[in-house]
Scaffold this active site. Sequence first.
Site, PDB file in Angstrom:
ATOM      1  N   PHE A 149      43.611  38.930  28.003  1.00  0.00           N
ATOM      2  CA  PHE A 149      44.538  38.107  27.221  1.00  0.00           C
ATOM      3  C   PHE A 149      43.911  37.586  25.937  1.00  0.00           C
ATOM      4  O   PHE A 149      44.611  37.220  25.005  1.00  0.00           O
ATOM      5  CB  PHE A 149      45.030  36.915  28.070  1.00  0.00           C
ATOM      6  N   LYS A 173      47.606  49.287  28.851  1.00  0.00           N
ATOM      7  CA  LYS A 173      48.148  48.265  29.764  1.00  0.00           C
ATOM      8  C   LYS A 173      47.557  46.943  29.292  1.00  0.00           C
ATOM      9  O   LYS A 173      46.470  46.553  29.682  1.00  0.00           O
ATOM     10  CB  LYS A 173      47.724  48.574  31.206  1.00  0.00           C
ATOM     11  N   GLU A 176      49.383  40.765  30.693  1.00  0.00           N
ATOM     12  CA  GLU A 176      50.778  40.337  30.865  1.00  0.00           C
ATOM     13  C   GLU A 176      50.999  38.922  30.336  1.00  0.00           C
ATOM     14  O   GLU A 176      52.131  38.446  30.274  1.00  0.00           O
ATOM     15  CB  GLU A 176      51.183  40.446  32.349  1.00  0.00           C
ATOM     16  N   ARG A 177      49.899  38.229  29.931  1.00  0.00           N
ATOM     17  CA  ARG A 177      50.084  36.857  29.435  1.00  0.00           C
ATOM     18  C   ARG A 177      50.483  36.832  27.962  1.00  0.00           C
ATOM     19  O   ARG A 177      51.113  35.888  27.508  1.00  0.00           O
ATOM     20  CB  ARG A 177      48.788  36.064  29.629  1.00  0.00           C
ATOM     21  N   SER A 226      37.439  40.326  33.032  1.00  0.00           N
ATOM     22  CA  SER A 226      36.447  39.547  33.783  1.00  0.00           C
ATOM     23  C   SER A 226      35.574  40.481  34.635  1.00  0.00           C
ATOM     24  O   SER A 226      35.969  41.606  34.953  1.00  0.00           O
ATOM     25  CB  SER A 226      37.166  38.536  34.667  1.00  0.00           C
ATOM     26  N   CYS A 281      34.849  36.231  24.491  1.00  0.00           N
ATOM     27  CA  CYS A 281      33.786  36.769  25.349  1.00  0.00           C
ATOM     28  C   CYS A 281      32.427  36.593  24.690  1.00  0.00           C
ATOM     29  O   CYS A 281      31.401  36.721  25.334  1.00  0.00           O
ATOM     30  CB  CYS A 281      34.035  38.243  25.622  1.00  0.00           C
ATOM     31  N   GLU A 382      31.654  31.310  34.701  1.00  0.00           N
ATOM     32  CA  GLU A 382      32.130  31.557  33.340  1.00  0.00           C
ATOM     33  C   GLU A 382      33.341  30.646  33.135  1.00  0.00           C
ATOM     34  O   GLU A 382      34.424  30.911  33.668  1.00  0.00           O
ATOM     35  CB  GLU A 382      32.550  33.020  33.157  1.00  0.00           C
TER      36      GLU A 382
HETATM   37  P1  NAD Z   1      41.184  39.592  33.691  1.00  0.00           P
HETATM   38  O1  NAD Z   1      40.042  40.330  34.279  1.00  0.00           O
HETATM   39  O2  NAD Z   1      41.907  38.600  34.530  1.00  0.00           O
HETATM   40  O3  NAD Z   1      42.316  40.632  33.207  1.00  0.00           O
HETATM   41  C1  NAD Z   1      42.001  41.757  32.416  1.00  0.00           C
HETATM   42  C2  NAD Z   1      43.017  42.854  32.709  1.00  0.00           C
HETATM   43  O4  NAD Z   1      42.922  43.215  34.087  1.00  0.00           O
HETATM   44  C3  NAD Z   1      44.459  42.436  32.451  1.00  0.00           C
HETATM   45  O5  NAD Z   1      45.137  43.517  31.838  1.00  0.00           O
HETATM   46  C4  NAD Z   1      45.003  42.142  33.853  1.00  0.00           C
HETATM   47  O6  NAD Z   1      46.379  42.429  33.969  1.00  0.00           O
HETATM   48  C5  NAD Z   1      44.187  43.069  34.729  1.00  0.00           C
HETATM   49  N1  NAD Z   1      43.960  42.512  36.070  1.00  0.00           N
HETATM   50  C6  NAD Z   1      43.811  41.200  36.391  1.00  0.00           C
HETATM   51  N2  NAD Z   1      43.618  41.063  37.726  1.00  0.00           N
HETATM   52  C7  NAD Z   1      43.627  42.307  38.245  1.00  0.00           C
HETATM   53  C8  NAD Z   1      43.469  42.820  39.576  1.00  0.00           C
HETATM   54  N3  NAD Z   1      43.244  42.019  40.616  1.00  0.00           N
HETATM   55  N4  NAD Z   1      43.521  44.154  39.756  1.00  0.00           N
HETATM   56  C9  NAD Z   1      43.738  44.982  38.712  1.00  0.00           C
HETATM   57  N5  NAD Z   1      43.899  44.548  37.439  1.00  0.00           N
HETATM   58  C10 NAD Z   1      43.840  43.224  37.196  1.00  0.00           C
HETATM   59  O7  NAD Z   1      40.668  38.920  32.328  1.00  0.00           O
HETATM   60  P2  NAD Z   1      41.437  37.906  31.382  1.00  0.00           P
HETATM   61  O8  NAD Z   1      41.519  36.580  32.049  1.00  0.00           O
HETATM   62  O9  NAD Z   1      42.672  38.519  30.834  1.00  0.00           O
HETATM   63  O10 NAD Z   1      40.391  37.833  30.161  1.00  0.00           O
HETATM   64  C11 NAD Z   1      39.288  36.975  30.153  1.00  0.00           C
HETATM   65  C12 NAD Z   1      38.047  37.676  30.652  1.00  0.00           C
HETATM   66  O11 NAD Z   1      37.785  38.830  29.860  1.00  0.00           O
HETATM   67  C13 NAD Z   1      36.800  36.820  30.546  1.00  0.00           C
HETATM   68  O12 NAD Z   1      36.040  37.008  31.710  1.00  0.00           O
HETATM   69  C14 NAD Z   1      36.090  37.369  29.311  1.00  0.00           C
HETATM   70  O13 NAD Z   1      34.695  37.163  29.293  1.00  0.00           O
HETATM   71  C15 NAD Z   1      36.409  38.810  29.445  1.00  0.00           C
HETATM   72  N6  NAD Z   1      36.266  39.500  28.171  1.00  0.00           N
HETATM   73  C16 NAD Z   1      35.167  40.272  27.999  1.00  0.00           C
HETATM   74  C17 NAD Z   1      34.977  40.928  26.799  1.00  0.00           C
HETATM   75  C18 NAD Z   1      33.775  41.776  26.564  1.00  0.00           C
HETATM   76  O14 NAD Z   1      33.703  42.351  25.516  1.00  0.00           O
HETATM   77  N7  NAD Z   1      32.850  41.884  27.480  1.00  0.00           N
HETATM   78  C19 NAD Z   1      35.926  40.784  25.772  1.00  0.00           C
HETATM   79  C20 NAD Z   1      37.046  39.995  25.997  1.00  0.00           C
HETATM   80  C21 NAD Z   1      37.210  39.351  27.205  1.00  0.00           C
END
Ligand code: NAD
Length: 494
Positions: A149, A173, A176-177, A226, A281, A382
């Site tokens: 998101f 994909k 969704e937020r 994450s 991130c 985190e």
């Molecule tokens: P998230 O992991 O909750 O979601 C990321 C994606 O995975 C979304 O599209 C979501 O729909 C999907 N998803 C969520 N739960 C899932 C599940 N149980 N099974 C399958 N798919 C699932 O992350 P977020 O809250 O949207 O974003 C924040 C996180 O992203 C933080 O941990 C941040 O550090 C990380 N991030 C990392 C980088 C990097 O470059 N390393 C960059 C941006 C964000």
Amino acid sequence: MATIEHWIGGGETPGEGSRRATVYNPATGHGQHEVVLAETADVDRAVAAAKEAFREWGDSSLSKRTKILFNFRELVNAHVKELAEIVSDEHGKVLSDAAGEVQRGLEVIEFACGIPQLLKGDYSDQASSGVDVFSFREPLGVVAGITPFNFPAMVPMWMHPVAIACGNTFVLKPSERDPSASNFVARLWQRAGLPDGVFTVVHGDKVAVDAILDHPDIAAVSFVGSTPIAKYIHTRATANGKRVQALGGAKNHAIILPDADLDYAAGHLSAAAFGSAGERCMAISAAVAVGEAGDALVDLVSRKAGEVVVGSGRDPKSEMGPVVTAAAKERIERLIGTGEQQGAKITVDGRGLEVPGYEGGFFVGPTVIDQVSTEMDVYTEEIFGPVLSVVRADTVDAAIDLINANPYGNGTAIFTSSGEAARRFQRGVNVGMIGINVPIPVPMAYYSFGGWKDSLFGDKHVHGPEGVSFYTRAKVVTSRWPQAAASLHFPTAS
Ligand code: NAD
């Protein structure tokens, strides 16, 4: 409430299922849209359209692809403001920050405009008598991106311009937020002349993600999100034979040495910890104050934290907006509370912040927690909110050891006036992206972006040269004209 639909085969479609999620405006706390959540059948349809489109796109000339990329670059550039407004309304970040994210995405598009140069192979004339050897790279086919998101425009742009320039078709994909930016971008691709089916958007949750991970016609998956989900994506998609790059979470440290300009360091730490409400991130969430830098730094950074103007992302006076959801606000405030319970000292407390006119918004103010130790939850979790923890270390080597003991390895920075200390730091830390007096060292698009350890599963970073490598595979051709007499010997140069 408007419904945000999938973008499949060059147009919007509600898809098969009836599941929907609410998309909030984090500044007001009100639902503003609904987004459709895909079923497996929707992913199947999207991949079928992408597979069909690959037959022509994978064979299209470099000059055709480059022209479309240049058109796309012009269109994104002309719509930075609109895209930034969409991002700000669904994510909450302030408009200038949202425009900055679009700008960083544009830089990846500009990098991808150089695809003819990037895809040049090697050629060895007369490798053996009458034999030439040359190499080139081909696209993989249908590739997918699953994104978080926190950068709804930029993170997908780390992926799709490069993947498409390489000749792949791309299924996105998004989170969704904050899903609307992806549909807006799909329209721009279409106006740029991209054939239908080359760029597809499927909205959804775990159902859509699992369908992508298991789909036999998807060759590669790029993920950013994450760490637990990154690990899951990597395990499941590689088990299904896909190429995977899965970027995870972070706990980014900045070391502040006593020889640093402490006012400069405190200003940059405040910007890096509280910008975008800490939902980056590459945000700095742990400051490691070395030796006598500690007390002065805490005073300075606490003062700067107290000066940050928090408000709606649409208010030009705001420097920091709300966090993304009510659940995120609740989690961040709970974690701040654990710091207090576990013996840390809160010098600036952002809990319970109310912004006049936006009483229902998901606001948490900048927070500074001093005297944090590495066992405390505020350090091990985190937090992904506007919270800066200050840890103390006696020496630069102890600070480097502390960073290396942390499971994450995304970004890190040092503030110092000593070249010797900076060099020791850059060579000694097990972290992918390093800043020297630069708190958020996000690489330019012509370098690759990625962390180490629990911040990346897979071996290729995104965009830059590693992105091109990820989205293509090599062929090496050994050729001889005319054919010479064959021999049963193993071929050797002669
Ligand atoms: P998230 O992991 O909750 O979601 C990321 C994606 O995975 C979304 O599209 C979501 O729909 C999907 N998803 C969520 N739960 C899932 C599940 N149980 N099974 C399958 N798919 C699932 O992350 P977020 O809250 O949207 O974003 C924040 C996180 O992203 C933080 O941990 C941040 O550090 C990380 N991030 C990392 C980088 C990097 O470059 N390393 C960059 C941006 C964000």
